[in-house]
Design a protein around this motif. Structure first.
Motif, PDB file in Angstrom:
ATOM      1  N   ASN A   1     -62.206  12.295  -4.352  1.00  0.00           N
ATOM      2  CA  ASN A   1     -60.874  11.922  -3.852  1.00  0.00           C
ATOM      3  C   ASN A   1     -60.634  12.448  -2.443  1.00  0.00           C
ATOM      4  O   ASN A   1     -59.918  11.829  -1.658  1.00  0.00           O
ATOM      5  CB  ASN A   1     -59.782  12.415  -4.801  1.00  0.00           C
ATOM      6  N   ALA A   2     -61.225  13.594  -2.112  1.00  0.00           N
ATOM      7  CA  ALA A   2     -61.030  14.202  -0.801  1.00  0.00           C
ATOM      8  C   ALA A   2     -62.043  13.722   0.240  1.00  0.00           C
ATOM      9  O   ALA A   2     -61.880  13.991   1.430  1.00  0.00           O
ATOM     10  CB  ALA A   2     -61.119  15.727  -0.929  1.00  0.00           C
ATOM     11  N   ALA A   3     -63.071  13.011  -0.202  1.00  0.00           N
ATOM     12  CA  ALA A   3     -64.126  12.570   0.716  1.00  0.00           C
ATOM     13  C   ALA A   3     -63.570  11.601   1.751  1.00  0.00           C
ATOM     14  O   ALA A   3     -62.717  10.768   1.446  1.00  0.00           O
ATOM     15  CB  ALA A   3     -65.253  11.914  -0.068  1.00  0.00           C
ATOM     16  N   PRO A   4     -64.056  11.697   2.995  1.00  0.00           N
ATOM     17  CA  PRO A   4     -63.598  10.763   4.030  1.00  0.00           C
ATOM     18  C   PRO A   4     -64.001   9.335   3.684  1.00  0.00           C
ATOM     19  O   PRO A   4     -65.050   9.106   3.079  1.00  0.00           O
ATOM     20  CB  PRO A   4     -64.296  11.245   5.299  1.00  0.00           C
ATOM     21  N   ARG A   5     -63.159   8.427   4.035  1.00  0.00           N
ATOM     22  CA  ARG A   5     -63.407   7.011   3.776  1.00  0.00           C
ATOM     23  C   ARG A   5     -63.834   6.335   5.069  1.00  0.00           C
ATOM     24  O   ARG A   5     -63.317   6.633   6.132  1.00  0.00           O
ATOM     25  CB  ARG A   5     -62.153   6.304   3.247  1.00  0.00           C
ATOM     26  N   LYS A   6     -64.783   5.408   4.933  1.00  0.00           N
ATOM     27  CA  LYS A   6     -65.225   4.633   6.074  1.00  0.00           C
ATOM     28  C   LYS A   6     -64.520   3.276   6.010  1.00  0.00           C
ATOM     29  O   LYS A   6     -64.643   2.555   5.020  1.00  0.00           O
ATOM     30  CB  LYS A   6     -66.740   4.437   6.035  1.00  0.00           C
ATOM     31  N   PRO A   7     -63.799   2.913   7.059  1.00  0.00           N
ATOM     32  CA  PRO A   7     -63.127   1.611   7.032  1.00  0.00           C
ATOM     33  C   PRO A   7     -64.142   0.470   7.022  1.00  0.00           C
ATOM     34  O   PRO A   7     -65.237   0.613   7.574  1.00  0.00           O
ATOM     35  CB  PRO A   7     -62.301   1.606   8.316  1.00  0.00           C
TER      36      PRO A   7
END
Length: 87
Positions: A8-14
């Protein structure tokens, strides 16, 4: 911290789109609709245009694209997320 918390805290790549998605975005309406329709023809159909032929057509028009990119986009495995339906 649990795996769920870390995910849930992991960065998301658009989703910026693959090379083919970017080409689709750059095309005029008629060409985009024609290409999208060609990409959606089922593999078993006699009307299907091969990935290599689509690649040749786009390269002849000056686009930097590879057959593997067309294949990956058709399968929905690219950064576009899913095959694009005609607009």
């Amino acid at each position: 911290m649990t795996i769920q918390d870390r995910l849930n805290a992991a960065p998301r790549k658009p989703l910026n789109g693959c090379a083919l998605g970017k080409i689709l975005d750059a095309l005029d309406v008629k060409d985009r609709q024609a290409l999208e329709a060609a990409l959606l023809v089922p593999r078993e159909s006699d009307d299907r245009i091969s990935n290599a032929e689509i690649t040749r057509i786009l390269q002849d028009e000056g686009y930097d694209i590879r057959a593997k990119t067309v294949e990956t986009h058709r399968r929905g495995g690219c950064s576009c997320g899913t095959p694009r339906a005609p607009k």
